[in-house]
Design a protein around this motif. Sequence first.
Motif, PDB file in Angstrom:
ATOM      1  N   ASN A   1       0.852  -1.182   0.000  1.00 12.78           N
ATOM      2  CA  ASN A   1       0.000   0.000   0.000  1.00 12.78           C
ATOM      3  C   ASN A   1       0.890   1.235   0.000  1.00 12.78           C
ATOM      4  N   ASP A   2       0.921   1.944  -1.136  1.00 14.92           N
ATOM      5  CA  ASP A   2       1.740   3.164  -1.213  1.00 14.92           C
ATOM      6  C   ASP A   2       0.899   4.421  -1.026  1.00 14.92           C
ATOM      7  N   GLY A   3      -0.353   4.239  -0.614  1.00 19.19           N
ATOM      8  CA  GLY A   3      -1.227   5.376  -0.363  1.00 19.19           C
ATOM      9  C   GLY A   3      -2.117   5.752  -1.522  1.00 19.19           C
TER      10      GLY A   3
ATOM     11  N   SER B   1      -3.335   0.811  -5.167  1.00 14.20           N
ATOM     12  CA  SER B   1      -2.295  -0.040  -4.579  1.00 14.20           C
ATOM     13  C   SER B   1      -2.935  -0.968  -3.554  1.00 14.20           C
ATOM     14  N   GLY B   2      -2.114  -1.731  -2.859  1.00 11.50           N
ATOM     15  CA  GLY B   2      -2.645  -2.647  -1.847  1.00 11.50           C
ATOM     16  C   GLY B   2      -3.186  -3.929  -2.428  1.00 11.50           C
ATOM     17  N   GLN B   3      -4.295  -3.824  -3.146  1.00 14.23           N
ATOM     18  CA  GLN B   3      -4.951  -4.989  -3.755  1.00 14.23           C
ATOM     19  C   GLN B   3      -5.064  -6.139  -2.748  1.00 14.23           C
ATOM     20  N   GLU B   4      -5.664  -5.806  -1.619  1.00 10.40           N
ATOM     21  CA  GLU B   4      -5.795  -6.776  -0.530  1.00 10.40           C
ATOM     22  C   GLU B   4      -6.734  -7.929  -0.864  1.00 10.40           C
TER      23      GLU B   4
ATOM     24  N   VAL C   1       3.626  -1.858   3.991  1.00  5.65           N
ATOM     25  CA  VAL C   1       4.253  -0.661   3.432  1.00  5.65           C
ATOM     26  C   VAL C   1       5.263  -1.051   2.352  1.00  5.65           C
ATOM     27  N   PRO C   2       5.617  -0.117   1.480  1.00 10.48           N
ATOM     28  CA  PRO C   2       6.622  -0.406   0.451  1.00 10.48           C
ATOM     29  C   PRO C   2       7.982  -0.732   1.057  1.00 10.48           C
ATOM     30  N   VAL C   3       8.839  -1.310   0.235  1.00 12.46           N
ATOM     31  CA  VAL C   3      10.201  -1.659   0.669  1.00 12.46           C
ATOM     32  C   VAL C   3      11.219  -0.953  -0.213  1.00 12.46           C
ATOM     33  N   GLU C   4      12.404  -0.780   0.334  1.00 14.06           N
ATOM     34  CA  GLU C   4      13.571  -0.392  -0.451  1.00 14.06           C
ATOM     35  C   GLU C   4      14.412  -1.657  -0.588  1.00 14.06           C
ATOM     36  N   ALA C   5      14.193  -2.373  -1.670  1.00 13.78           N
ATOM     37  CA  ALA C   5      14.730  -3.729  -1.820  1.00 13.78           C
ATOM     38  C   ALA C   5      16.241  -3.784  -1.657  1.00 13.78           C
ATOM     39  N   ALA C   6      16.941  -2.716  -2.042  1.00  8.67           N
ATOM     40  CA  ALA C   6      18.403  -2.722  -1.952  1.00  8.67           C
ATOM     41  C   ALA C   6      18.886  -2.839  -0.513  1.00  8.67           C
TER      42      ALA C   6
END
Length: 450
Positions: free
Chosen positions: A25-27, A31-34, A87-92
Amino acid sequence: MSGQASLGAQTTELLQALIQNACVNDGTPDSGQEMRAVETLQSFFEGSGLEGVVVEPHPGRASLIVRIEGTDPSAPSLALVGHTDVVPVEAAGWERDPFAGEIVDGWLWGRGAIDMLDLTASYAVVMRALATGGAGGAAGAFRPRGDLIFAAVADEEAGSGLGVDWLTKNRLDLIDADCVLTESGGAPTGAKPSISVMIGEKGLAGRVLRVTGRPGHGSAPYGARNAAVIAAEAVTRIAAFRAPTVISPLWRQFVDALAADGVTHGRLVDPLHFFEGLPGVGALAGYAHASTHTTISPNILQAGEKENVIPGSGRIVLDIRILPDVRPADVEGYLREALGDLMEDIVIEGDQFGESTVSPTDTPLYGALQNAVRRVYPGGELLPMLGVGGSDGRFYRRRGVPAYGFGLLSERWDYGTFRQLFHGNNERIDLESLELTVSALDHVVREFHG
């Protein structure tokens, strides 16, 4: 999933599936698509007799509500409320794939592992076990005295406008209850140990600062009224601002549980020397500060569109979390004090104000939580705390419904580590904690509704 598997094993498998759904969920509305999580849970409940109701206020933004009707209409109802978005991730910044749900050396990795898919999975496992008489319960289905509700809800990470907030305004009949369990809690603190339980949370009073400068050519910046420069100075001042230090009874109780050295303890409960005590609590410093202060965090800064044009306007989005008894006028006063003469070029916009909420600790449900802790940690005590972030519990507390954030983590944890993994890199949970949490929740429901 095998009905003969332990509660912990079922929770682990279901948690992996929920992580792999990647309901990020990026707001934004799409997004989300629960709905992906809803379908996973519906599959988990197949054969249990539990079907539930699905609501979908926006395409793909779905929540699932399952109910076991009680035997006594006059008995109090209990809702287990868990969100399915993450919440989103910073994959790096991750050592492992944040959406693989890998298990390595007894730890399950993934976004949502502690916020709060672990609890959502645990609630579902408890519901199924109660309905079927499966692992962890006596033979035959368990009939609670009062209604038992499981709500797997959308959109908590963006304010719950498509989740509990929407349900409260449009389908309260589905999620209403006399008391509630939700996130977070369960981390041992101190030597007893004391087990954190969130009895309330700070309020929200977000604001936007509109900055006005004067546009010009970037080749001649001297003397310009650059909105980006004004905004940068505003952010610097806000970051340095200190709202009043408030030493509440809840905070004193938390400091007592820390068993810190005498000097650190004394500083942490003294408004005049509080900041001198923060180095003594290590990873807990951020929580300590947020628990005792209204906080203002400038999280979005925007100014300028072209590299050779001095921007004439800017925008700063503030995340403001307020302590109990703080009013809207106080929020504006803090901002004006922090910004000083910059207010000549800044307008404060927005009127969001959600007051802080706190639940009582003299309820039967709170007593059942205490008993569940002592089954695992003899002599252990619940440590009531004020959450510094938001949860869906606030929508219940504002209607006078007690809501507690509860889990039960292993002795590998401390509250500082627990807090740092929330919304952070390398989010994970150990399998022992999953077993402890789902077993504790099973015990709580059976005691409360038995």
